[in-house]
Design an enzyme around this catalytic site. Structure first.
Site, PDB file in Angstrom:
ATOM      1  N   ASP A   1       2.310  17.985   7.668  1.00 11.81           N
ATOM      2  CA  ASP A   1       3.332  18.964   7.286  1.00 11.81           C
ATOM      3  C   ASP A   1       4.696  18.551   7.834  1.00 11.81           C
ATOM      4  O   ASP A   1       4.865  18.392   9.033  1.00 11.81           O
ATOM      5  CB  ASP A   1       2.944  20.358   7.783  1.00 11.81           C
ATOM      6  CG  ASP A   1       1.625  20.819   7.184  1.00 11.81           C
ATOM      7  OD1 ASP A   1       1.305  20.414   6.054  1.00 11.81           O
ATOM      8  OD2 ASP A   1       0.897  21.584   7.857  1.00 11.81           O
TER       9      ASP A   1
ATOM     10  N   ASP B   1       1.791  12.363  10.709  1.00 13.38           N
ATOM     11  CA  ASP B   1       1.630  13.809  10.722  1.00 13.38           C
ATOM     12  C   ASP B   1       1.669  14.239   9.250  1.00 13.38           C
ATOM     13  O   ASP B   1       2.161  13.503   8.399  1.00 13.38           O
ATOM     14  CB  ASP B   1       2.782  14.434  11.513  1.00 13.38           C
ATOM     15  CG  ASP B   1       2.790  15.945  11.436  1.00 13.38           C
ATOM     16  OD1 ASP B   1       1.726  16.558  11.624  1.00 13.38           O
ATOM     17  OD2 ASP B   1       3.870  16.515  11.163  1.00 13.38           O
TER      18      ASP B   1
END
Length: 191
Positions: A13, A11
């Site tokens: 952020d 992922d």
């Protein structure tokens, strides 16, 4: 063709860079964790394939555009290359929660894009690293091994889902991406 057991999907952020409840809307607001950039480069140098799967609903919400997102990803690529590594593919979803797309995590569409882009038969056995439950849920139907980091929303995720860290859980929990990479490369040395 990369092997699924040599693939790490990240992922963005909260894992690679600081997250913000107000969204990361510009290159100036995109602040990478230096240890994460080094960790990606170390993985890459050790022969691992690294991909990124990121929800970017700020585009659908009108907070920033695809050109701004491209600037952030070009900077990410540049920093990782400067550290001696590579990111093999970045898949992103520009849609909002109500758009009924198939790519917004927790749906597995972004991971399917990565599988196709990398020319892989399956993602079973690869690692999915995130800071939220939906990151881990996206990897589940694809057969990914779940890793939760405490950075970003990770501590909040653990507080609301303590079972992720419970004994017997399939989820591996680390303080940050660098901690996971240290562990993974150490496992490799001893295998």
């Amino acid at each position: 063709m990369p092997s699924p057991d040599r693939l790490v999907i990240l992922d963005r952020d909260g894992v690679i860079n600081r997250d913000s409840d107000a969204y990361v809307k510009s290159l100036a607001e995109w602040i990478p964790y230096p240890s994460a950039i080094q960790a990606i480069a170390r993985l890459s140098r050790a022969g691992w394939t690294v991909a990124v799967a990121t929800n970017q609903s700020g585009i659908a919400r009108g907070y920033y555009d695809e050109a701004t997102l491209a600037e952030m990803h070009e900077e990410l690529d540049r920093l990782v290359k400067e550290a001696g590594g590579d990111i093999d593919h970045i898949a992103w979803c520009p849609h909002g929660p109500g758009d009924e797309c198939d790519c917004r995590k927790p749906l597995p569409g972004l991971l399917e894009q990565i599988r196709v882009e990398l020319g892989m038969q399956t993602l079973a056995g690869s690692w999915m690293v995130g800071d939220s439950l939906r990151d881990l849920q996206a990897g589940e139907p694809m057969g990914c091994r779940p890793v939760l980091v405490r950075t970003g929303k990770g501590e909040r995720t653990l507080a609301s889902h303590p079972e992720l860290a419970a004994e017997g859980s399939d989820t591996h929990v680390f303080d940050d991406l660098a901690g996971f990479v240290d562990w993974l490369l150490e496992q490799e040395e001893h295998s």
